[in-house]
Design an enzyme around this catalytic site. Structure first.
Site: not given
Length: 83
Positions: A8, A53, A55
């Site tokens: 991402h 995601s 992150g």
């Protein structure tokens, strides 16, 4: 939504380079509100949005579903937080 990047953060960087900075909009900022994955089954007319995601966390899949249904109104669109 893109499928040409592995992570991402790569999607965000590509978006910033091509869609913001690449056209001279240096005064604008962008961020990633979360992520997930999309499984697209064209022949079956099914789209499944899932996951998150690592992150950036999980995106609001209901927003993603709304955008997908606008483009593919004849597809069955489902989602899950799992994955």
């Amino acid at each position: 939504m893109r499928n040409d990047c592995e992570y991402h953060a790569d999607i965000l960087q590509t978006f910033q380079n091509e869609e913001i900075y690449g056209v001279g909009l240096v005064e604008y900022e962008s961020n990633c509100p979360g992520g997930g994955r999309i499984k697209f089954e064209e022949e079956e007319k099914k789209i499944f949005v899932y996951g998150y995601s690592q992150g950036f966390g999980r995106a609001d899949h209901e927003i993603t579903i709304g955008l997908i249904k606008t483009k593919y109104p004849d597809h069955e669109v489902t989602w899950s937080n799992e994955g």
